[in-house]
Each structure stands twice: as structure tokens, then as C-alpha cells.
Design an enzyme around this catalytic site. Structure first.
Site, PDB file in Angstrom:
ATOM      1  N   GLY A   1       0.818  -1.207   0.000  1.00 47.62           N
ATOM      2  CA  GLY A   1       0.000   0.000   0.000  1.00 47.62           C
ATOM      3  C   GLY A   1       0.848   1.251   0.000  1.00 47.62           C
ATOM      4  O   GLY A   1       1.992   1.244   0.480  1.00 47.62           O
TER       5      GLY A   1
ATOM      6  N   GLY B   1       9.345  -0.492   0.674  1.00 49.50           N
ATOM      7  CA  GLY B   1       9.739  -1.518   1.634  1.00 49.50           C
ATOM      8  C   GLY B   1      10.049  -1.036   3.039  1.00 49.50           C
ATOM      9  O   GLY B   1      10.717  -1.725   3.804  1.00 49.50           O
TER      10      GLY B   1
ATOM     11  N   HIS C   1      -2.913   3.497  -3.242  1.00 53.83           N
ATOM     12  CA  HIS C   1      -2.996   2.105  -3.683  1.00 53.83           C
ATOM     13  C   HIS C   1      -3.024   1.207  -2.461  1.00 53.83           C
ATOM     14  O   HIS C   1      -2.206   1.371  -1.548  1.00 53.83           O
ATOM     15  CB  HIS C   1      -1.796   1.766  -4.560  1.00 53.83           C
ATOM     16  CG  HIS C   1      -1.722   0.314  -4.901  1.00 53.83           C
ATOM     17  ND1 HIS C   1      -2.790  -0.373  -5.417  1.00 53.83           N
ATOM     18  CD2 HIS C   1      -0.720  -0.586  -4.787  1.00 53.83           C
ATOM     19  CE1 HIS C   1      -2.450  -1.632  -5.606  1.00 53.83           C
ATOM     20  NE2 HIS C   1      -1.198  -1.793  -5.227  1.00 53.83           N
TER      21      HIS C   1
ATOM     22  N   HIS D   1      -4.176  -3.139  -1.140  1.00 51.52           N
ATOM     23  CA  HIS D   1      -4.718  -4.468  -1.428  1.00 51.52           C
ATOM     24  C   HIS D   1      -5.772  -4.784  -0.375  1.00 51.52           C
ATOM     25  O   HIS D   1      -5.818  -5.897   0.156  1.00 51.52           O
ATOM     26  CB  HIS D   1      -3.614  -5.533  -1.374  1.00 51.52           C
ATOM     27  CG  HIS D   1      -2.481  -5.295  -2.319  1.00 51.52           C
ATOM     28  ND1 HIS D   1      -1.231  -5.820  -2.123  1.00 51.52           N
ATOM     29  CD2 HIS D   1      -2.407  -4.590  -3.465  1.00 51.52           C
ATOM     30  CE1 HIS D   1      -0.423  -5.436  -3.113  1.00 51.52           C
ATOM     31  NE2 HIS D   1      -1.118  -4.682  -3.939  1.00 51.52           N
TER      32      HIS D   1
ATOM     33  N   ASP E   1     -23.313   8.211  -3.052  1.00 53.61           N
ATOM     34  CA  ASP E   1     -22.669   9.433  -2.566  1.00 53.61           C
ATOM     35  C   ASP E   1     -21.213   9.513  -3.031  1.00 53.61           C
ATOM     36  O   ASP E   1     -20.795  10.478  -3.655  1.00 53.61           O
ATOM     37  CB  ASP E   1     -22.650   9.452  -1.029  1.00 53.61           C
ATOM     38  CG  ASP E   1     -24.017   9.699  -0.409  1.00 53.61           C
ATOM     39  OD1 ASP E   1     -24.950  10.079  -1.147  1.00 53.61           O
ATOM     40  OD2 ASP E   1     -24.138   9.502   0.809  1.00 53.61           O
TER      41      ASP E   1
ATOM     42  N   TYR F   1     -23.259  18.314   0.977  1.00 56.12           N
ATOM     43  CA  TYR F   1     -23.062  17.607   2.241  1.00 56.12           C
ATOM     44  C   TYR F   1     -21.920  18.256   3.058  1.00 56.12           C
ATOM     45  O   TYR F   1     -20.977  18.789   2.489  1.00 56.12           O
ATOM     46  CB  TYR F   1     -22.740  16.145   1.944  1.00 56.12           C
ATOM     47  CG  TYR F   1     -22.349  15.326   3.141  1.00 56.12           C
ATOM     48  CD1 TYR F   1     -23.320  14.781   3.970  1.00 56.12           C
ATOM     49  CD2 TYR F   1     -21.012  15.083   3.433  1.00 56.12           C
ATOM     50  CE1 TYR F   1     -22.959  14.026   5.074  1.00 56.12           C
ATOM     51  CE2 TYR F   1     -20.659  14.319   4.530  1.00 56.12           C
ATOM     52  CZ  TYR F   1     -21.631  13.801   5.336  1.00 56.12           C
ATOM     53  OH  TYR F   1     -21.273  13.050   6.427  1.00 56.12           O
TER      54      TYR F   1
END
Ligand SMILES: [Zn+2]
Length: 218
Positions: free
Chosen positions: A28, A46, A96, A98, A121, A215
Site C-alpha cells: 500500500g 519496503g 494504492h 490491497h 454518494d 453535504y
């Protein structure tokens, strides 16, 4: 925000990914465009989330090339993020993950259908699936841009891989990643219990417009 503010914001936002259980180990990443420059900042490759610092975020040009004089290598997804910034000028942040439920839909190559007001929404319709793409080069970025251009959704499920989200800011992109996982989980649970009932398009459009324009605190 200046570049130092963005570095600090990126540490906070990476913590949000951990807090929302969207990431495992070092997978991520979050990036942010540095306003009024041709630069982006992204997570180093890493490095454990707990060890991220403002200084550890890697500055790259919009071809994904790190600026000289930095010790750490940027995320292996840097080319994908850079491709999005080059081709979507209004985008200030890319995420990004997973995250497990959304990635389960990506593993099946199945869009998450729009069956909840919260999905209307945030996503303005289904969460779409993007093409399978190899990691490293431009392929992922191309798939993200091709899928999200002209789509209301800020999230795409890249086939057999995971989630990419975009936003006007990195914080908006993280919010989209959190909402994507939440929607993917709820719709998964709903389907396990019976048939889904898609929202009619006119309701989706009305909900999306209200949420995007009226909103919250304004
Ligand atoms: Zn990935």
C-alpha cells in the site's frame, strides 16, 4: 500546503491506512502532487509503516524519477502514480491498497454494484474494474486513467491486483480507499444473504449530486 506540510500529511495518511486495516506489512502507498510544481511525494519502498517519517517520503518528478540526493528508493508503484498525475491534471493525490474485501472483488474481476446510498454518494455508481497490468511500468497507470476518466468513481479495482483511488488531495484519495473497502465488505455481506437490489440511475445521480455539492460543513 507547502512541501513540508505535505510530507507530514503523508505520514498521517499512511497511518490512516493502517488504522482502517487496508494494508498488510509494507504493501500500500499514498502519494501527493506538490502544488505549483512538477513534483510528487510518495512512500519509500519496503519501509515499515511505523518507521515512516516526513523526511522519508521520496520526491520524484512526474515521470516517477526520484530527485537526486535522496537515500531511499520510492515505492515500486511510483510509475503508476506519476502516470495519473501526468494525465489527470485536477488530481492531487493517489492511493494504492490491497484491502481485502475490495481486492476479493478485483480477484474475480467483478465491479461492486451500486446498491447503497453511501456508494451513490462517494462513487456515483458501481466501483469499476480496470484491466490486468504488470507492476513497474506505465501499464497500471494507463489502466487507472483509462477506467476513471469520465467516470464518477474515484476508485478502480485493478483486476487480480487491488485498489487505486484518486482525489483532489491525498486525503480525499485515502477517504475513497476507506469507503471503497467499506462498500466492498457490505455488498459482499448483502450478497451472501440474498439478491442485491441496484439503485435506479436517477436516484444514484441525485444522491451523488447532493453529497458532492451540499453535504458537510461548507
Ligand atoms: Zn499492489
Amino acid at each position: 500546503m507547502n512541501i513540508e506540510d505535505i510530507r507530514r500529511e503523508l505520514v498521517t495518511l499512511h497511518d490512516e491506512l493502517v488504522r482502517a486495516s487496508l494494508v498488510a506489512w509494507t504493501s500500500g502507498n499514498v502519494s501527493a502532487r506538490v502544488p505549483d510544481t512538477d513534483l510528487m511525494l510518495i512512500k519509500p519502498s519496503g519501509i515499515a509503516y511505523a518507521d515512516l517519517t516526513p523526511e522519508s517520503m521520496v520526491a520524484c518528478d512526474l515521470d516517477g524519477k526520484p530527485l537526486p540526493g535522496q537515500d531511499l528508493k520510492p515505492s515500486s508503484d511510483t510509475a503508476a502514480h506519476a502516470y495519473v498525475y501526468r494525465h489527470m491534471p485536477g488530481i492531487g493525490g493517489v492511493v494504492h491498497t490491497h484491502s481485502p474485501y475490495a481486492t476479493a472483488w478485483a480477484a474475480r474481476g467483478e465491479p461492486v454494484p451500486c446498491v447503497l446510498t453511501a456508494m451513490a454518494d462517494e462513487f456515483g455508481g458501481e466501483i469499476p474494474v480496470g484491466p490486468f497490468a504488470l507492476i513497474g511500468g506505465d501499464q497500471i497507470g494507463r489502466g487507472v486513467v483509462a477506467t476513471l476518466t469520465g467516470h464518477r468513481s474515484p476508485a478502480v479495482l485493478m483486476r487480480s491486483h487491488g485498489v487505486f483511488t484518486i482525489g483532489r488531495s491525498a486525503r480525499d484519495a485515502v477517504k475513497a480507499a476507506v469507503m471503497c473497502e467499506d462498500a466492498a465488505r457490505t455488498v459482499h455481506l448483502a450478497r451472501a444473504l440474498g439478491d442485491l437490489q441496484p439503485l435506479p440511475e436517477e436516484q444514484v445521480a441525485a444522491l451523488h449530486d447532493r453529497y458532492q455539492h451540499h453535504y458537510g460543513q461548507r
